[in-house]
Design an enzyme around this catalytic site. Structure first.
Site, PDB file in Angstrom:
ATOM      1  N   CYS A   2       0.841  -1.190   0.000  1.00  0.00           N
ATOM      2  CA  CYS A   2       0.000   0.000   0.000  1.00  0.00           C
ATOM      3  C   CYS A   2       0.880   1.244   0.000  1.00  0.00           C
ATOM      4  O   CYS A   2       1.906   1.300   0.667  1.00  0.00           O
ATOM      5  CB  CYS A   2      -0.945   0.101   1.195  1.00  0.00           C
ATOM      6  N   ARG A  27       3.863  -0.340  -4.776  1.00  0.00           N
ATOM      7  CA  ARG A  27       3.571  -0.876  -3.441  1.00  0.00           C
ATOM      8  C   ARG A  27       2.232  -1.612  -3.371  1.00  0.00           C
ATOM      9  O   ARG A  27       1.904  -2.240  -2.368  1.00  0.00           O
ATOM     10  CB  ARG A  27       3.550   0.265  -2.419  1.00  0.00           C
ATOM     11  N   TRP A  75      -2.833  -2.697  -1.616  1.00  0.00           N
ATOM     12  CA  TRP A  75      -2.595  -4.125  -1.821  1.00  0.00           C
ATOM     13  C   TRP A  75      -3.412  -4.788  -0.718  1.00  0.00           C
ATOM     14  O   TRP A  75      -3.068  -4.691   0.461  1.00  0.00           O
ATOM     15  CB  TRP A  75      -1.113  -4.456  -1.677  1.00  0.00           C
ATOM     16  N   ASN A 101      -1.449   1.829   5.856  1.00  0.00           N
ATOM     17  CA  ASN A 101      -0.625   0.761   5.271  1.00  0.00           C
ATOM     18  C   ASN A 101      -0.233  -0.136   6.434  1.00  0.00           C
ATOM     19  O   ASN A 101       0.339   0.338   7.412  1.00  0.00           O
ATOM     20  CB  ASN A 101       0.614   1.409   4.623  1.00  0.00           C
ATOM     21  N   GLY A 102      -0.568  -1.424   6.346  1.00  0.00           N
ATOM     22  CA  GLY A 102      -0.229  -2.335   7.439  1.00  0.00           C
ATOM     23  C   GLY A 102      -1.412  -3.207   7.811  1.00  0.00           C
ATOM     24  O   GLY A 102      -2.385  -3.284   7.062  1.00  0.00           O
ATOM     25  N   GLU A 488      16.307 -18.138  -8.906  1.00  0.00           N
ATOM     26  CA  GLU A 488      15.977 -16.744  -9.218  1.00  0.00           C
ATOM     27  C   GLU A 488      15.341 -16.634 -10.606  1.00  0.00           C
ATOM     28  O   GLU A 488      14.374 -15.905 -10.805  1.00  0.00           O
ATOM     29  CB  GLU A 488      17.258 -15.889  -9.103  1.00  0.00           C
ATOM     30  N   LYS A 492      11.626 -15.184 -11.331  1.00  0.00           N
ATOM     31  CA  LYS A 492      11.365 -14.073 -12.281  1.00  0.00           C
ATOM     32  C   LYS A 492      10.271 -14.470 -13.255  1.00  0.00           C
ATOM     33  O   LYS A 492       9.371 -13.710 -13.537  1.00  0.00           O
ATOM     34  CB  LYS A 492      12.608 -13.726 -13.097  1.00  0.00           C
ATOM     35  N   GLU A 495       6.699 -14.835 -11.511  1.00  0.00           N
ATOM     36  CA  GLU A 495       6.044 -13.637 -10.990  1.00  0.00           C
ATOM     37  C   GLU A 495       5.578 -12.676 -12.077  1.00  0.00           C
ATOM     38  O   GLU A 495       4.598 -11.973 -11.885  1.00  0.00           O
ATOM     39  CB  GLU A 495       6.892 -12.930  -9.921  1.00  0.00           C
ATOM     40  N   HIS A 511      15.927 -37.177  -9.099  1.00  0.00           N
ATOM     41  CA  HIS A 511      15.231 -37.659  -7.907  1.00  0.00           C
ATOM     42  C   HIS A 511      13.740 -37.308  -7.946  1.00  0.00           C
ATOM     43  O   HIS A 511      13.083 -37.309  -6.905  1.00  0.00           O
ATOM     44  CB  HIS A 511      15.883 -37.078  -6.652  1.00  0.00           C
ATOM     45  N   LYS A 610       5.679  -4.419  -4.431  1.00  0.00           N
ATOM     46  CA  LYS A 610       7.138  -4.356  -4.385  1.00  0.00           C
ATOM     47  C   LYS A 610       7.687  -4.649  -2.990  1.00  0.00           C
ATOM     48  O   LYS A 610       8.575  -5.464  -2.829  1.00  0.00           O
ATOM     49  CB  LYS A 610       7.595  -2.979  -4.845  1.00  0.00           C
TER      50      LYS A 610
HETATM   51  O1  M6R Z   1      12.823  -5.636  -0.448  1.00  0.00           O
HETATM   52  P1  M6R Z   1      13.265  -7.048  -0.224  1.00  0.00           P
HETATM   53  O2  M6R Z   1      14.512  -7.385  -0.934  1.00  0.00           O
HETATM   54  O3  M6R Z   1      13.336  -7.403   1.240  1.00  0.00           O
HETATM   55  O4  M6R Z   1      12.114  -7.920  -0.860  1.00  0.00           O
HETATM   56  C1  M6R Z   1      12.107  -9.303  -0.761  1.00  0.00           C
HETATM   57  C2  M6R Z   1      11.118  -9.923  -1.720  1.00  0.00           C
HETATM   58  O5  M6R Z   1       9.829  -9.493  -1.434  1.00  0.00           O
HETATM   59  C3  M6R Z   1      11.447  -9.582  -3.181  1.00  0.00           C
HETATM   60  O6  M6R Z   1      12.745  -9.948  -3.507  1.00  0.00           O
HETATM   61  C4  M6R Z   1      10.459 -10.303  -4.131  1.00  0.00           C
HETATM   62  O7  M6R Z   1      10.660 -11.668  -4.060  1.00  0.00           O
HETATM   63  C5  M6R Z   1      10.627  -9.778  -5.558  1.00  0.00           C
HETATM   64  N1  M6R Z   1       9.345  -9.516  -6.124  1.00  0.00           N
HETATM   65  C6  M6R Z   1      11.304 -10.735  -6.463  1.00  0.00           C
HETATM   66  O8  M6R Z   1      11.426 -10.243  -7.743  1.00  0.00           O
END
Ligand code: M6R
Length: 615
Positions: A2, A27, A75, A101-102, A488, A492, A495, A511, A610
């Protein structure tokens, strides 16, 4: 999660708040709203959808000249994203308005009590409970808004960043935070409050980052008053100078922030190294490390806590720091660590990695480590973020703002910092020979150019992406240092393109996951020359025998894998330890183009935000 923006001053508030909300959409972006107050009345507009949807609604109503406004981009946590659950939320009297926010964890019991006293609720949100709690305090205690907010917050369990105003006193905003960030911009007879400083960078460079459990009373044309929520003690505001510029947070001609941020990596890595790596002298200067060198060198163990992509960087750190220093390293998901009663010794060093510096689970893990006496080192990108403040020391990645929800330059710069730490400690404790150390230092300096050279394959990667358009699943394989890169790469892809993807250590395939391989299954294999190359080639043979489609990331000049794979993307040769910084780049581009070709919203993927500031 948010984004909050509020304004009070002499300018028309609505356009400032709307522009600010657009910058904070990273956010959260499932619903949005704005409340403004002109001389006569309160105007609230809310909608499910993005800030552009809100703008379309604003265009249909008479222009608003109010000079005070609160806005929110959401969010959803409590209640589906719809018009009613969107913020701002208003109290039963219609006088008090809030953006939040929270999460208010005890909202259900507070709601019940308020219902007993005759309060009614329109939305499913915890936020509506909070604003009515504030009204309840005001009604019962006959106190000013600031005091009412303070008393109400003392009854709340959870996390919040809030801004509140009272329509009867439209010259005042009250802001408070616990666990979610708030920045206050101080302009010329005007104030801005926002979840980060980006909404007001063109108006002022003077910013106060509100501290945990502090409350600010912001009155038009007056000085800000800040006090502690717990004991009412007034504190002197600490005004900092913003280093951000407008250019940093614009797309700069790219179609998406993600693409811009991928292409920024050579410079970002350079900035991470700047002033810290003097390759000719063979010197690494990290003052935070130098000052606490003994804590690291005497540590029996280093624990790394992080989430998501930052956790993947932590996995690379496990390989690299153990390799370079022989200090044992353990990597934990912060979200698991915080709830599993972890064993932490006072001589442990905990490294917390976070791009945003605001991830709720990582913050909680840090607090636990500190309570148990460990020394906590933070690696963050966002300057002034919560994690950069609550850790004992640390260093910034200096990657510049990362706005695309999918983390790219944060990952490569985190690994760059980790390489600096590993090299520094490896030299200090003598586990790296002088020549090994010097070789790595020289190579580290060459990484920005090597990353740059990978972009020559951009068009080819775009073509490779076209063959994924209809894929439902994908497997990513890597070994050693490239195993975290496989994780990773898979993250990517899922998401931003919504293709189901899994990363595995290449040898683990037999396995179980090998059962998934058929001619429909794309398998991305990281098969760089140094480190287990022959073994990975065998794994590729196994996939080939089962008709899987192979996309390989290979070192320049490779011939063996080229004979087996359907597509090969070349990257420059490097030591095994630094390979992740290079091998991740084509995977970022691949996900990007696949997502674009599938028509996905790359910068704002569904259901995501984010920074995850709630658990
Ligand atoms: O701000 P941070 O690095 O603590 O965030 C951690 C994860 O939320 C962040 O890396 C998330 O997995 C990304 N969307 C990945 O692309």
């Amino acid at each position: 999660m948010c984004g909050i923006v509020a304004y009070i001053g002499n300018q028309q508030a609505q356009p400032i708040v709307i522009k600010g909300l657009k910058r904070l959409e990273y956010r959260g972006y499932d619903s949005t709203g704005i409340s403004s107050h002109d001389e006569e009345s309160l105007h609230t507009l809310k909608t499910a959808g993005k800030v552009s949807d809100l703008e379309a609604i604003i265009a249909t109503v008479p222009a608003n000249t109010a000079t005070v406004a609160l806005g929110h981009t959401r969010w959803a946590t409590h209640g589906v994203p719809n018009d009613v659950n969107a913020h701002p939320q208003t109290s039963n009297s219609g006088n008090l308005v809030i953006v939040h926010n929270g999460i208010i964890e005890n909202y259900a019991s507070l709601k019940k009590e308020l219902q007993h006293r005759g309060f009614t609720f329109q939305s499913d949100t915890d936020t509506e409970v909070l604003i009515n709690l504030i009204q309840d305090v005001q009604d019962k205690e006959n106190v000013k808004l600031g005091k009412a907010v303070q008393i109400a917050l003392s009854q709340v369990i959870g996390a919040y960043a809030i801004v509140v105003f009272d329509r009867r006193k439209p010259n005042e905003l009250v802001a408070a935070r616990l666990g979610s960030p708030l920045a206050i911009g101080i302009g010329d007879e005007e104030f801005f409050v926002a979840s980060d400083a980006t909404p007001f960078i063109e108006y002022t460079k003077n910013v106060i980052y509100l501290e945990e459990e502090h409350l600010a009373i912001i009155r038009r044309n007056k000085a800000i008053k800040i006090r502690k929520i717990e004991d009412d003690l007034e504190v002197e505001p600490y005004v900092e100078k913003l280093q951000l510029s407008l250019e940093n947070i614009q797309k700069g001609g790219y179609d998406h922030f993600m693409l811009k941020e991928i292409f920024e990596q050579p410079k970002a890595i350079q900035d991470t190294l700047r002033g810290r790596l003097l390759s000719q002298e063979g010197v690494i200067t990290l003052s935070s490390l130098r000052e606490h060198e003994n804590r690291f060198l005497k540590a029996k163990r280093i624990l790394i806590v992080a989430c998501g992509t930052s956790w993947h960087a932590g996995l690379v750190a496990e390989y690299l720091i153990e390799d370079f220093t022989r200090i044992p390293v353990e990597v934990e998901y912060a979200s698991e660590f915080r709830y599993r009663n972890p064993i932490i010794y006072p001589d442990d060093v905990v490294i917390a990695i976070s791009q945003s510096g605001e991830t709720a689970d990582t913050i909680a893990a840090i607090n636990i480590a500190k309570e148990k006496g460990a020394f906590v080192y933070g690696i963050c990108n966002v300057v002034g973020s919560t994690i950069s403040r609550i850790t004992h020391t640390g260093c910034y990645t200096h990657a510049g703002p990362e706005i695309g929800v999918a983390s790219t330059k944060a990952f490569t710069t985190q690994i760059t910092v980790i390489a600096l730490i590993g090299l520094y400690l490896g030299k200090a404790n003598g586990t790296l020979s002088r020549s090994q150390y010097q070789e790595y230092v020289t190579e580290l300096e060459s990484l920005p150019n090597k990353v740059e050279s990978i972009f020559a394959s951009q068009t080819y990667i775009e073509e490779v992406a076209a063959s994924f358009e209809t894929s439902q699943n994908c497997i990513y394989l890597g070994r050693g240092y490239n195993f975290p890169v496989a994780l990773e790469g898979a993250l990517k892809l899922k998401e931003i393109s919504y293709i189901h993807a899994e990363g595995y250590p290449a040898a683990e395939m037999k396995h179980g996951p090998i059962a998934l391989i058929d001619k429909e299954m794309p398998v991305v294999v990281i098969a760089t020359k140094k480190g287990y190359y022959e073994k990975v080639v065998s794994n590729i043979q196994e996939i080939k025998s089962r008709e899987g489609r192979i996309i390989a990331i290979v070192s320049k000049g490779d011939t063996q894998v080229k004979e087996l794979a359907d597509y090969c993307i070349e990257i420059p040769d490097s030591s095994e330890s630094f390979a992740p910084i290079l091998s991740t780049i084509p995977l970022q581009l691949l996900s990007y183009y696949i997502a674009v070709q599938r028509g996905c919203n790359v910068d704002q993927p569904r259901n995501l935000a984010k920074s995850v500031t709630v658990e």
